[in-house]
Design a protein around this motif. Structure first.
Motif, PDB file in Angstrom:
ATOM      1  N   GLY A 148       0.828  -1.204   0.000  1.00 50.06           N
ATOM      2  CA  GLY A 148       0.000   0.000   0.000  1.00 50.06           C
ATOM      3  C   GLY A 148       0.859   1.249   0.000  1.00 50.06           C
ATOM      4  O   GLY A 148       0.576   2.213  -0.725  1.00 50.06           O
ATOM      5  N   ALA A 149       1.921   1.231   0.811  1.00 47.30           N
ATOM      6  CA  ALA A 149       2.814   2.380   0.879  1.00 47.30           C
ATOM      7  C   ALA A 149       3.468   2.630  -0.483  1.00 47.30           C
ATOM      8  O   ALA A 149       3.582   3.768  -0.945  1.00 47.30           O
ATOM      9  CB  ALA A 149       3.887   2.152   1.937  1.00 47.30           C
ATOM     10  N   GLU A 150       3.834   1.544  -1.112  1.00 47.50           N
ATOM     11  CA  GLU A 150       4.482   1.648  -2.425  1.00 47.50           C
ATOM     12  C   GLU A 150       3.496   2.201  -3.461  1.00 47.50           C
ATOM     13  O   GLU A 150       3.839   3.076  -4.252  1.00 47.50           O
ATOM     14  CB  GLU A 150       4.991   0.252  -2.829  1.00 47.50           C
ATOM     15  N   SER A 151       2.283   1.709  -3.440  1.00 50.02           N
ATOM     16  CA  SER A 151       1.249   2.220  -4.343  1.00 50.02           C
ATOM     17  C   SER A 151       1.067   3.717  -4.153  1.00 50.02           C
ATOM     18  O   SER A 151       0.994   4.480  -5.116  1.00 50.02           O
ATOM     19  CB  SER A 151      -0.092   1.538  -4.069  1.00 50.02           C
ATOM     20  N   PHE A 152       0.983   4.121  -2.908  1.00 52.03           N
ATOM     21  CA  PHE A 152       0.776   5.536  -2.629  1.00 52.03           C
ATOM     22  C   PHE A 152       1.963   6.356  -3.125  1.00 52.03           C
ATOM     23  O   PHE A 152       1.788   7.397  -3.753  1.00 52.03           O
ATOM     24  CB  PHE A 152       0.587   5.756  -1.133  1.00 52.03           C
ATOM     25  N   ARG A 153       3.161   5.854  -2.846  1.00 52.41           N
ATOM     26  CA  ARG A 153       4.373   6.562  -3.266  1.00 52.41           C
ATOM     27  C   ARG A 153       4.352   6.759  -4.786  1.00 52.41           C
ATOM     28  O   ARG A 153       4.625   7.844  -5.287  1.00 52.41           O
ATOM     29  CB  ARG A 153       5.592   5.750  -2.840  1.00 52.41           C
ATOM     30  N   ARG A 154       4.029   5.717  -5.488  1.00 52.95           N
ATOM     31  CA  ARG A 154       4.035   5.816  -6.941  1.00 52.95           C
ATOM     32  C   ARG A 154       2.927   6.714  -7.467  1.00 52.95           C
ATOM     33  O   ARG A 154       3.067   7.336  -8.512  1.00 52.95           O
ATOM     34  CB  ARG A 154       3.897   4.421  -7.568  1.00 52.95           C
ATOM     35  N   GLY A 155       1.794   6.739  -6.746  1.00 54.98           N
ATOM     36  CA  GLY A 155       0.680   7.540  -7.243  1.00 54.98           C
ATOM     37  C   GLY A 155       0.784   9.005  -6.901  1.00 54.98           C
ATOM     38  O   GLY A 155       0.242   9.862  -7.605  1.00 54.98           O
ATOM     39  N   SER A 156       1.460   9.285  -5.843  1.00 54.48           N
ATOM     40  CA  SER A 156       1.427  10.620  -5.272  1.00 54.48           C
ATOM     41  C   SER A 156       1.971  11.717  -6.199  1.00 54.48           C
ATOM     42  O   SER A 156       1.321  12.733  -6.425  1.00 54.48           O
ATOM     43  CB  SER A 156       2.202  10.586  -3.955  1.00 54.48           C
ATOM     44  N   LEU A 157       3.180  11.500  -6.724  1.00 49.02           N
ATOM     45  CA  LEU A 157       3.782  12.553  -7.531  1.00 49.02           C
ATOM     46  C   LEU A 157       3.000  12.862  -8.800  1.00 49.02           C
ATOM     47  O   LEU A 157       2.711  14.023  -9.072  1.00 49.02           O
ATOM     48  CB  LEU A 157       5.244  12.207  -7.848  1.00 49.02           C
ATOM     49  N   PRO A 158       2.651  11.856  -9.573  1.00 52.17           N
ATOM     50  CA  PRO A 158       1.831  12.146 -10.755  1.00 52.17           C
ATOM     51  C   PRO A 158       0.527  12.861 -10.389  1.00 52.17           C
ATOM     52  O   PRO A 158       0.096  13.765 -11.107  1.00 52.17           O
ATOM     53  CB  PRO A 158       1.534  10.760 -11.327  1.00 52.17           C
ATOM     54  N   HIS A 159      -0.042  12.474  -9.285  1.00 53.18           N
ATOM     55  CA  HIS A 159      -1.298  13.103  -8.889  1.00 53.18           C
ATOM     56  C   HIS A 159      -1.093  14.590  -8.616  1.00 53.18           C
ATOM     57  O   HIS A 159      -1.863  15.443  -9.080  1.00 53.18           O
ATOM     58  CB  HIS A 159      -1.874  12.407  -7.660  1.00 53.18           C
ATOM     59  N   LEU A 160      -0.057  14.895  -7.866  1.00 52.16           N
ATOM     60  CA  LEU A 160       0.211  16.297  -7.564  1.00 52.16           C
ATOM     61  C   LEU A 160       0.517  17.075  -8.842  1.00 52.16           C
ATOM     62  O   LEU A 160       0.089  18.212  -9.018  1.00 52.16           O
ATOM     63  CB  LEU A 160       1.366  16.401  -6.567  1.00 52.16           C
ATOM     64  N   ARG A 161       1.243  16.423  -9.716  1.00 43.76           N
ATOM     65  CA  ARG A 161       1.512  17.048 -11.011  1.00 43.76           C
ATOM     66  C   ARG A 161       0.203  17.338 -11.740  1.00 43.76           C
ATOM     67  O   ARG A 161       0.012  18.415 -12.321  1.00 43.76           O
ATOM     68  CB  ARG A 161       2.409  16.113 -11.837  1.00 43.76           C
TER      69      ARG A 161
END
Lengths: 156, 156
Positions: free
Chosen positions: A110-123
């Motif tokens: 879950g942590a890894e999923s969030f890490r990967r999703g976070s930056l593109p989302h903020l972008r």
DNA sequence: TGATGGGGGTTGACGTGTCAATCCTGTAAC
DNA sequence: GTTACAGGATTGACACGTCAACCCCCATCA
């Protein structure tokens, strides 16, 4: 008739602005949700849960704290945690401190999923929202959002 | 790190404004939806369909026209019409002019529901949205909503 | 005449959210 | 002690949307 009810009914112009406002917000939400989904296989509901857990001490929160933190009803959270658990994003376990209560913990996956999703989302937020507005407009958004919030909050 | 990615990532402040914006819009939507529901037993989806039909010639629209008018996908409309038909708000019948195509017609009961729901709903919009804002703020909302819309529209 | 394809609409599976009912367990009241 | 109750969480039924598959009928073209 429309004239006489001025105090109660919005004018045609006010109604137009309202519709634009709410539909645009909806469009934005949908667009961002779609991007988040395709970029990281997460819904925005998943994202909120993962964000809260990833910022929590030991990546763990009591279920009721989590619900309060993100402003969800227990039932909604319970349903959603069930689905997220099935996908391996979080795990639930009885809380050792409290006999009642369930600990929700972020899994490594879950942590890894969030890490990967976070930056593109903020972008995406920058690209779709921030970049559309001038600094002055952004300040105006802040201002009137605050006015709306103040107007709505005291109401039960 | 946050500093270096300035061009890609929103600042903390921008993010705060974004969150306030989208959450406030969501809150508003939810509040209004709840009021509409309790005042007239209609969802906002029902309302949109009823509004479109009540303004149509002979209170009737081709299903595909209706979908286009309110910007829904066929499938969504079909599901929703099924539920509304079950409640007696609309009726579907093969279109006489066109061999393909289905006519959706507002029933008397549907028209009455819409009539009863419409005024309170507009009053709610005034109370929850319009009344929260000064005329200048309303104009600003219009302006930046337009900016957002322009920014989003050309994107597929 | 028979295959192809496209517009119009429906359906099923699934994820999601709400509401109301329920369950469980510890604590207060009697 | 048993009953009552309250907090924490789950469950089931249902409404809603999306996606992809499908059906139907007609037009076109070989």
């Amino acid at each position: 008739m429309v004239q006489k009810k001025r105090r109660m009914m919005p004018t045609r112009e006010e109604l137009r602005i309202w519709r634009n406002y709410i539909e645009t917000a909806e469009t934005l939400r949908t667009l961002l949700e779609g991007r988040l989904q395709s970029e990281s296989a997460l819904s925005s509901a998943d994202y909120r849960v993962l964000l809260a857990l990833s910022e929590a001490d030991r990546r763990t929160l009591r279920s009721s704290e989590l619900a309060q933190l993100i402003g969800w009803q227990r039932s909604r959270l319970s349903h959603h945690l069930g689905r997220m658990e099935k996908r391996g994003l979080v795990r639930r376990a009885p809380c050792p401190d409290d006999v009642h209560g369930i600990d929700v913990r972020l899994t490594d996956s879950g942590a890894e999923s969030f890490r990967r999703g976070s930056l593109p989302h903020l972008r995406d937020v920058r690209e779709l929202f921030v970049d559309a507005l001038s600094p002055e407009q952004l300040a105006q958004v802040d201002e009137f959002t605050e006015a709306l919030r103040r107007h709505l909050d005291p109401e039960p």
